[in-house]
Design an enzyme around this catalytic site. Structure first.
Site, PDB file in Angstrom:
ATOM      1  CD  GLU A   1      -1.519  -2.501  10.570  1.00 53.39           C
ATOM      2  OE1 GLU A   1      -2.432  -1.755  10.181  1.00 53.39           O
ATOM      3  OE2 GLU A   1      -1.220  -3.561   9.990  1.00 53.39           O
TER       4      GLU A   1
ATOM      5  CG  LEU B   1      -1.816   1.197   1.442  1.00 52.50           C
ATOM      6  CD1 LEU B   1      -2.828   1.322   0.295  1.00 52.50           C
ATOM      7  CD2 LEU B   1      -2.551   1.093   2.776  1.00 52.50           C
TER       8      LEU B   1
ATOM      9  CB  ILE C   1      15.952  -4.534  34.865  1.00 49.34           C
ATOM     10  CG1 ILE C   1      14.899  -3.596  35.491  1.00 49.34           C
ATOM     11  CG2 ILE C   1      16.185  -5.748  35.761  1.00 49.34           C
ATOM     12  CD1 ILE C   1      13.509  -4.186  35.602  1.00 49.34           C
TER      13      ILE C   1
END
Length: 386
Positions: free
Chosen positions: A368, A123, A342
C-alpha cells in the site's frame, strides 16, 4: 482519543470475540505449516457481513464507513493479518463504485457483500511497483472483447478469488509527460481455485503473509468481455488511486492489530516467565518496554480514528492517510520486535506466535505504498513538490 459509540463498540467486541475464538486458533495451527485460510472461516466472515462493510445497504452491504471497516480489520489482525486483509477482497471495489455502471453494481456488489464474489487485485508488475504509471501490460480491443497480454507481479489470492481486477494499458502511445493516462481496469472473472484461461502463474515464495498464495502472472491473450471494463477507458489510474486513503487507513489498522497482538503476547509471557526468582515482568527493563509499546499503539490508534473520521466525512486527507500508514507500520515493526525480545530465545522460534506478528508487521512498511513513498507524499504536502 475518539470515544467509540455503543454501536461501534459492539462491532469491535464482536470482531474481537470472533478473532479470539476462530481466527487466532486457525492462524496458530496453519501459519507454521503455510496452510491456507479455511473456506469455512471465510463463510463465517461472510455471515458476519465483513465482506460488505463498505458496500451500500441497497446492494446488500452493511453501508458502514472506513471507521467500522478499520475497527474490524484491527481486531482480525490481532489473530492473523492475512484474514484482516481478506475483508478487502469483498470491499475492494468500493473505490471504483462511482465509475461502475448501474448494471455492474447490480451484478457484482450483492454477490461481493455475501462473500460469493471475492477478488484479487493485479496492478503491480516486475517494473511497475511504486511507479504505477510504468505499467506495460497491454489490452487490445478485439470485437466485443479485450485481449490482455503481459506480466503482473504481487497478485495475492489470484487462485482463490472469483475475479481479478487487472490494470492494463489500452492506449499503445505513452505520453512521457502523462504516463498515467491510457491505463484501463478490467474485471477478469474466473473459476474459484483456478487461474483465468490464458493466464499462467508462478508462486512467489514469501517469508510471511501466509494463509493464501501470492503470484506472478503471465497473461497471454487473455480474453475479457467488453462489458467487464470498469470505468472509462484510459482512466484506470484514477480508479487504482481512488481508494488509497481508505486502503492506507486499513493498512494502519492491520499494523495496529499486529502490534497489539505482540503486546498481548509479551504481557502474558512477562507474567509467566520467571528468572532470578521472580516473573520477568517485575524487572524495570521489561516494564518500561511494555509501557513504551502500549503508548505507541495508543498514539497510532488515535491517529487512525482521526483519519477514518475525515474519510467518512468526505474530507480529503491523503496527507493524513499517509501519516497514519507510515506511523502505524513503522510502529508495528518496532513493537513486535520488542515483543520478540521479551520472549528471548523462545521468540526466535516458531513455538511462539510472536514471530508471526513480527514477520507480518515487516510487510506493512512495504505494501500500500512503502514508508519512503509515504514520506514523499507527506513532505510534498508540507514543502511542495521538489
Amino acid at each position: 482519543m475518539t470515544e467509540l459509540s455503543e454501536e461501534r463498540r459492539m462491532i469491535q467486541d464482536s470482531a474481537r470475540v470472533f478473532t479470539r475464538d476462530r481466527v487466532r486458533p486457525a492462524a496458530d495451527r496453519l501459519d507454521p505449516v503455510k496452510g491456507e485460510i479455511p473456506r469455512e472461516l471465510m463463510e463465517e466472515m461472510a455471515e458476519l457481513g465483513y465482506f460488505g462493510i463498505l458496500i451500500p445497504e441497497e446492494y446488500g452491504g452493511l453501508g458502514l464507513g472506513a471507521f467500522e471497516y478499520c475497527l474490524v480489520a484491527e481486531e482480525l489482525a490481532r489473530g492473523w493479518m492475512s484474514v484482516a486483509s481478506l475483508i478487502a477482497r469483498g470491499n475492494a471495489l468500493i473505490g471504483s463504485l462511482k465509475a461502475m455502471t448501474p448494471e455492474q453494481k447490480k451484478v457484482y456488489l450483492p454477490r461481493m457483500a455475501r462473500g460469493e464474489f471475492l477478488g484479487a487485485f493485479s496492478l503491480s508488475e516486475p517494473d511497475a511497483g511504486s511507479d504505477v504509471a510504468n505499467i506495460s501490460c497491454r489490452a487490445k480491443r478485439v470485437g466485443d472483447e479485450w485481449e490482455i497480454t503481459g506480466n503482473k507481479y504481487w497478485c495475492t489470492f489470484a487462485d482463490g478469488a472469483d475475479f481479478i481486477m487487472v490494470f492494463a494499458r489500452t492506449d499503445p502511445k505513452v505520453d512521457p509527460k502523462a504516463r498515467h493516462k491510457g491505463i484501463s481496469a478490467f474485471m477478469v472473472e474466473k473459476p474459484r481455485g483456478k487461474l483465468p484461461e490464458g493466464v499462467a502463474g508462478t508462486v512467489i515464495p514469501k517469508i510471511g503473509y501466509f494463509g493464501w498464495t501470492t503470484w506472478e502472472l503471465a497473461f497471454d491473450k487473455c480474453r475479457v468481455p467488453a462489458a467487464n471494463l470498469i470505468g472509462e477507458e484510459g482512466r484506470g489510474f484514477y480508479l487504482a488511486t481512488a481508494g488509497l486513503e481508505t486502503a492506507r487507513a486499513h493498512t494502519a489498522a492491520r499494523s495496529i492489530g499486529l502490534a497489539q497482538a505482540g503486546l498481548d503476547d509479551a504481557i502474558g509471557h512477562a507474567k509467566e516467565r520467571r528468572q532470578f526468582g521472580q516473573a520477568i515482568g517485575a524487572f524495570q527493563a521489561i516494564r518500561f518496554k511494555i509501557a513504551s509499546m502500549a503508548t505507541e499503539i495508543e498514539a497510532a490508534r488515535a491517529l487512525m480514528y482521526t483519519v477514518c473520521e475525515k474519510i467518512d466525512q468526505g474530507v480529503r486527507c491523503d496527507k493524513e492517510a499517509s501519516m497514519v500508514k507510515l506511523f502505524a507500520s513503522e510502529m508495528a515493526e518496532r513493537v513486535t520486535s520488542e515483543a520478540l525480545q521479551i520472549f528471548g530465545g523462545g521468540g526466535y522460534t516458531t513455538l511462539n506466535q510472536v514471530e508471526r506478528h513480527w514477520r507480518d508487521a515487516r510487510l506493512t512498511k512495504i505494501f500500500e505504498g512503502t514508508s519512503e513513498i509515504q514520506m514523499r507524499i507527506i513532505s510534498d504536502h508540507i514543502l511542495g513538490r521538489a
